[in-house]
Scaffold this motif. Sequence first.
Motif, short mmCIF file in Angstrom:
data_model
loop_
_atom_site.label_atom_id
_atom_site.label_comp_id
_atom_site.label_asym_id
_atom_site.label_seq_id
_atom_site.Cartn_x
_atom_site.Cartn_y
_atom_site.Cartn_z
N ARG A 3 0.80 -1.21 0.00
CA ARG A 3 0.00 0.00 0.00
C ARG A 3 0.84 1.27 0.00
N SER A 55 0.83 8.62 -2.22
CA SER A 55 0.04 9.43 -3.15
C SER A 55 -1.12 10.10 -2.44
N TYR A 89 -2.68 4.11 -7.31
CA TYR A 89 -3.50 2.90 -7.39
C TYR A 89 -3.00 1.94 -8.46
N LEU A 90 -2.69 2.47 -9.63
CA LEU A 90 -2.28 1.62 -10.74
C LEU A 90 -0.88 1.05 -10.56
N LEU A 140 0.28 3.95 -2.83
CA LEU A 140 -1.04 4.57 -2.70
C LEU A 140 -1.09 5.47 -1.47
N ARG A 166 -0.21 -2.58 -10.06
CA ARG A 166 -0.41 -3.52 -11.16
C ARG A 166 0.61 -3.35 -12.28
N LEU A 220 -3.58 10.09 -7.27
CA LEU A 220 -4.28 8.92 -6.74
C LEU A 220 -4.33 7.80 -7.77
N THR A 221 -4.58 8.17 -9.01
CA THR A 221 -4.63 7.17 -10.08
C THR A 221 -3.30 6.47 -10.24
#
Length: 440
Positions: free
Chosen positions: A149, A155, A314-315, A152, A318, A310-311
């Motif tokens: 985490r 961010s 989050y990404l 994120l 992955r 934030l995007t």
Amino acid sequence: MPASTTAGAPATLQAQLDARPVSALQWRVIGLCWLVNALDGFDLLAISFAAPAIASAWQLDPQTLGLVFSSGLLGMTAGSLVLGPAADRIGRRRMILLATTVLGASTLATAAATDVTQLVVLRACTGVAIGALLPSLNTLVAEYAPDRRRNLAISFMHLGYPVGGMAGGFLAAQLIPAAGWPALFVAGGLFTLAVVPILLLCLPESLHYLLRSGRADSPAAAHLAGRLGLDLTAATAHAAPTPATPVREVLRGRWLAPGLALWACFFLGNLTLYFVLNWTPTVLVEAGLPQAQAIRAGLLLNLGGGLGMLTLGYLSARWSMHGMMSAFFVVGGALVMALGQLSQVAGVLFACTVLAGFFSLGALIGLYSLAARLYPDTRRATGVGLAIGAGRFGAIAGPYAGGLLIALGWPMGHYFALLALPLLAAAVIVWRVRPPAGRD
């Protein structure tokens, strides 16, 4: 129950954090750091929203206004380079408390400035406080977040900055016409000082720092370990001591090349971003837009940046962080170029402003995640502080260069295009920001 270290269970502090769910204490640390960073954004960017009114009241030319913008950023450079590394010595919590107090006092005093000299000095003091805060906030969040985490969480913490900037814009639109520009700084200073008692009561020290500084047997460390469900004895056995000279450790041999690449990315990203953040409301007013619409464009720039960071955070769980950041830098540079061509088309201008903030500010905040992962916890605040300090030279140069180019009478599209090029260079250099082989 503390986490056991038998039967192959994790022993290091970070490994234990990674193996457990995120606790309420961890969320509290992240939330409080977000709040402090929001105050940073409010207090620093308030000058960009107040600038048109100050320039009108004091009859300031673009070069002088650029100096006012850059004074806060010069202070941030000094704070990051000098006080940022000190958090590896005195602790993250102490630095945050001290710097937040100075931030509130200097912002409040800005309301009483009566000439350019006073304004420059007070904005420099504000910058010193923010420069001292950012490395400690970034490091504290990184050290409380589990690895899965961390991007994120960092961010989200930095999302506070554009949220604070937007709050400043909303308040500016209400307070400046009704009560004058000093009212904005009164509000910012009082809000910031009101948060200090909350931090004193609710913000804990980094457990990583307590272990490395020989305070593993302190009541504070035992209390934190119990709240987090950690085996403090096992973590202490695996904790490395803080180097005697963490600055030298960051600058030595195998750390130097990735560190310089990180510094270059911070410098280039800040150069473009702070030009856009500081000058967008003013240049749009000069281009013929009403002041209310120009302030709205500044708000949208911060809104887009918040969504972008934030995007990206989050990404990053992955996809490759380096690949996404490189793409964000490229697209952000193209949109900043486009932004300089659209001053009279309000709807398109606002959409382009949101997207420019989304990609350019999103990519820049991604650098903080890379910085936290590049350095081990024994020198993390030092490494992050030096990288932020290097980036502040770009943050100083961007607004001042913008003032010089505007004073030369350049068309808006030309200087926006020129000052977007650093983002394209950062897209290439970011690939070099990787931990060296044999990381300790």
